[in-house]
Design an enzyme around this catalytic site. Structure first.
Site, short mmCIF file in Angstrom:
data_model
loop_
_atom_site.label_atom_id
_atom_site.label_comp_id
_atom_site.label_asym_id
_atom_site.label_seq_id
_atom_site.Cartn_x
_atom_site.Cartn_y
_atom_site.Cartn_z
N ASP A 186 0.83 -1.22 0.00
CA ASP A 186 0.00 0.00 0.00
C ASP A 186 0.86 1.26 0.00
OD1 ASP A 186 -2.27 1.52 0.06
OD2 ASP A 186 -2.62 1.30 2.21
N GLY A 215 0.06 5.33 -4.49
CA GLY A 215 -0.57 6.59 -4.93
C GLY A 215 -0.01 7.77 -4.15
N ARG A 216 0.13 7.61 -2.84
CA ARG A 216 0.65 8.71 -2.01
C ARG A 216 2.11 9.00 -2.33
NH1 ARG A 216 -1.38 6.08 3.32
NH2 ARG A 216 -1.87 4.47 1.80
N TRP A 217 2.85 7.95 -2.63
CA TRP A 217 4.26 8.12 -3.00
C TRP A 217 4.36 8.99 -4.25
CZ3 TRP A 217 7.30 7.06 -7.25
CH2 TRP A 217 8.69 6.97 -7.05
N GLU A 226 -12.02 -4.92 -5.66
CA GLU A 226 -12.55 -3.55 -5.64
C GLU A 226 -11.72 -2.58 -6.48
OE1 GLU A 226 -12.06 -5.36 -2.67
OE2 GLU A 226 -14.17 -5.95 -2.81
N ASN A 227 -10.47 -2.99 -6.82
CA ASN A 227 -9.59 -2.07 -7.55
C ASN A 227 -10.06 -1.76 -8.98
OD1 ASN A 227 -6.52 -3.22 -5.96
ND2 ASN A 227 -7.82 -1.50 -5.42
N TRP A 228 -11.01 -2.56 -9.50
CA TRP A 228 -11.57 -2.26 -10.84
C TRP A 228 -12.27 -0.91 -10.83
CZ3 TRP A 228 -9.74 -5.26 -14.49
CH2 TRP A 228 -9.47 -6.61 -14.24
N ARG A 286 -11.18 1.85 -9.84
CA ARG A 286 -10.25 2.98 -9.99
C ARG A 286 -10.35 3.55 -11.42
NH1 ARG A 286 -5.10 2.34 -6.16
NH2 ARG A 286 -6.26 1.63 -4.36
#
Ligand code: FPP
Length: 244
Positions: A24, A27-29, A71-73, A75
């Protein structure tokens, strides 16, 4: 099922036999650097390669990484397609270059959700690596823990409806045997970097007695020394499996 899976290796006195990682913070990186989210996934994929090799080198027997959830679909389309491209690249590389490595690659999840070229690569690498005797690398892709339990229930219900088993004969082992991880030990240690402290539908059944280590580091910045840190923390834990 579970055992007190603490194995010895040269580097550590105690090493978990099965480690799960919720990768995880990509995205923040990227956001911190003013980059698109997909740049975070590219960096995360490099980290994944490094950590998988390192885990194998230090004697971990099973490593499960959460690469893509059911659930990542949801995005944005360009993020999903960037992830699919990374998976494809990795699988092509694994098929082409990994014959020297003794790693067995397995997929946890509903692979019917992927494109036919990705499915073909998945089937090829699973087949090519099936007889290897080193670390098993589980890639959890289009994976959801609830969905996994649900499909196990459906298979068992079907056997009951067909009269092959009676409801009172259903056991925990029967459920475990119908999960993607059938025959594998449960994860001893689950690591979540990025500072989030939740399980996010990862190995819900198998994590019943896992030790959790949360690290305040974003996945692309995760280094072998962070895996060492998590293993050292695990080694200090007193696992009781519900006993005293
Ligand atoms: C969660 O971070 C990460 C993902 C949904 C994708 C994980 C995938 C990789 C690390 C690439 C793996 C590649 C291969 C080849 C297996 P996030 O995007 O939710 O981060 P955020 O919470 O900071 O937004």
């Amino acid at each position: 099922m579970f055992s007190d899976n603490k194995k010895t290796s040269s580097k550590f006195d105690i090493i978990p036999e099965h480690i799960g990682i919720i990768m995880d913070g990509n995205g923040r990186w990227a956001k911190k650097r003013g980059l698109p989210r997909k740049a975070g996934h590219t960096a995360g994929a490099m980290t994944f390669r490094k950590i998988a090799r390192y885990a194998s080198d230090i004697g971990v027997k099973y490593l499960t990484v959460y690469a893509f959830s059911t659930e990542n679909w949801n995005r944005p389309e360009d993020e999903v397609s960037a992830l699919m491209k990374l998976f494809k690249q990795y699988l092509e590389e694994a098929i082409r270059d990994f014959s020297e490595e003794n790693m067995r690659i397995k997929f946890l999840g509903d692979i019917s959700g992927f494109s036919s070229d990705l499915r073909e690569l998945i089937e090829t690498i699973e087949k090519n690596s099936a007889d290897r005797t080193g670390m098993t690398l589980n890639l959890a892709m289009n994976y959801g823990g609830r969905n996994e339990i649900l499909s196990a229930c459906r298979k068992i219900a079907e056997a009951a409806v067909n009269g092959d088993i009676k409801p009172e004969e259903i056991t925990e082992k029967m459920i475990a045997d119908n999960l993607y991880t059938a025959t594998q030990p449960d994860p001893d240690l689950i690591i979540r970097p990025s500072g989030e402290k939740r399980i996010s539908n990862f190995m819900l059944w198998q994590a019943a007695y896992s030790e959790f280590v949360y690290l305040n580091i974003l996945w692309p910045d995760f280094e072998p020394k962070h895996l060492d840190e998590a293993i050292e923390e695990f080694a200090k834990r007193n696992r009781r499996f519900g006993g005293v």
